[in-house]
Design a protein around this motif. Structure first.
Motif, PDB file in Angstrom:
ATOM      1  N   GLN A 208       0.804  -1.229   0.000  1.00 23.83           N
ATOM      2  CA  GLN A 208       0.000   0.000   0.000  1.00 23.83           C
ATOM      3  C   GLN A 208       0.835   1.277   0.000  1.00 23.83           C
ATOM      4  N   THR A 234      -4.643  -2.587  -2.622  1.00 22.22           N
ATOM      5  CA  THR A 234      -5.172  -3.263  -1.431  1.00 22.22           C
ATOM      6  C   THR A 234      -5.162  -4.771  -1.542  1.00 22.22           C
ATOM      7  N   GLY A 276     -11.913  -2.308  -2.613  1.00 21.71           N
ATOM      8  CA  GLY A 276     -11.185  -3.068  -1.597  1.00 21.71           C
ATOM      9  C   GLY A 276     -10.905  -4.501  -2.000  1.00 21.71           C
TER      10      GLY A 276
END
Length: 373
Positions: A208, A234, A276
């Protein structure tokens, strides 16, 4: 960058048969005896099991629960509940929670061995991995790893588990036969997601803070490539043919598509706010992505790399898993304490299951599953 510090898969004739299928006379008595034995055993099972079930010990035992659930051929979804340090077990045939398993602190990542025998859970708060035996739904081992283990992936042969450690900037490699760490691989800054190629040769890890993906060669457990992607990558998922890796970029609302033969980004797909989790259907046709900012799941068609559907789900969807038959997607909604079940034929939510507090990771065992709806 999102750092979670708070709790938020006979054409031959049988023996004794003649050419035209008639049994020789000398075997008639044996055949009759065999059929009688089978019938007797069936009758005994039909009588004995209900009788045994009247015993309180048997009726409350994990073995009896497994019998009622249909044995190991049934399919289950294991959900890590970050907020209450448990794992919820969902029967995908009935879409009900059938067990709740205490694990370590702040469980997040979930992976199932290919034979369905064990589930590996990363515990961020205790820096370890819980190993669950799916026959008894109990923790049978705990493995110390690095700092804040966030996710885990298991090789197709089931021999290695790769655990991403956020605060150590490393990946711990676990030998699943001994449940010990046999290697530690340095990667980029704040690693979070992990996936293994179908041939087991490479492991892809999202970093990240670096906006990169590290590629680990499983033969040497060293990083052999670093791929620049979007902002705050992610999670990552790899297509069944192993040719593409799809990476969600939480910081710039895109999905990067990596060609795994060249380890270069060949496409960037705009999606919704704060993507996500990501998962690819078993046929490789579609990619499902959780959109945390708008409480949705978006569907990408891999032939065109475009979004073809948007599905409302619960609040703050985090991760998702697809059943081996490709018919259902299970989505964890962290702020709702629920799991949304999507029918992939209609791309609609057909069930919502209440689980523990702040569910994050989810993985599904092999077996026969048929979600209702």
């Amino acid at each position: 960058m999102i750092r979670r510090r708070s709790k938020q898969s006979e054409s031959h004739r049988g023996p004794g048969r003649e050419k035209h299928g008639r049994r020789p006379r000398r075997w008639t008595w044996a055949w009759t005896w065999l059929r009688a034995c089978v019938a007797g055993l069936a009758m005994l099972a039909g009588v004995a099991l209900p009788v045994l079930a009247t015993s309180q010990a048997w009726a409350t035992s994990p073995a009896y629960a497994t019998f009622l659930a249909g044995g190991s051929s049934r399919q289950f979804a294991y959900v890590a509940n970050f907020g209450d340090d448990t794992v919820s077990v969902i029967n995908t045939r009935t879409n009900t929670v059938v067990d709740t398993i205490p694990v370590g602190d702040e469980p997040e990542g979930v992976a199932v061995t290919p034979n369905g025998r064990f589930v590996y859970i990363t515990n961020e708060g205790t820096n370890d991995v819980s190993v669950i035996d799916t026959r008894t739904n109990t923790v049978v081992d705990t493995i110390p790893v690095g700092d804040r283990p966030a996710s885990v992936a298991i090789t197709p042969n089931g021999r290695r588990a790769y655990v991403v450690n956020e605060d150590s900037n490393t990946v711990s490699v676990i030998d699943t036969r001994t449940n010990t760490v046999v290697a530690t691989v340095p990667v980029g800054s704040l690693p979070l997601g992990v996936a293994v190629t179908p041939n087991g040769r490479f492991v892809y890890v999202t970093n990240q803070d670096d906006n990169t993906v590290s590629v680990i060669d499983t033969r040497t457990n060293t990083v052999v490539a670093t791929v620049p992607v979007g902002s705050s990558p992610t999670t990552v998922a790899i297509t069944p043919n192993g040719r593409r890796a799809y990476v969600t970029n939480f910081g710039d609302d895109t999905v990067s598509v990596i060609d795994t033969r060249t380890n270069t980004v060949v496409d960037t797909i705009p999606v919704g706010s704060e993507p996500g989790g990501v998962a690819v259907t078993p046929n490789g046709r579609y990619v499902y992505v959780t959109i945390e900012g708008t409480n949705e799941v978006q569907v990408i068609e891999t032939r065109t790399d475009t979004v073809v559907a948007t599905i409302p789900v619960g609040t703050r969807p985090r991760r998702l898993a697809i059943t081996p038959d490709g018919r259902r997607v299970y989505v964890t909604n962290t702020d709702d304490g629920t799991v949304s079940v999507i029918d992939t034929r209609t791309n609609t939510v057909v069930d919502t299951i209440t689980v523990g507090s702040e569910p994050v990771g989810v993985a599904i065992t092999p077996g026969r599953g048929r979600g209702k709806g």
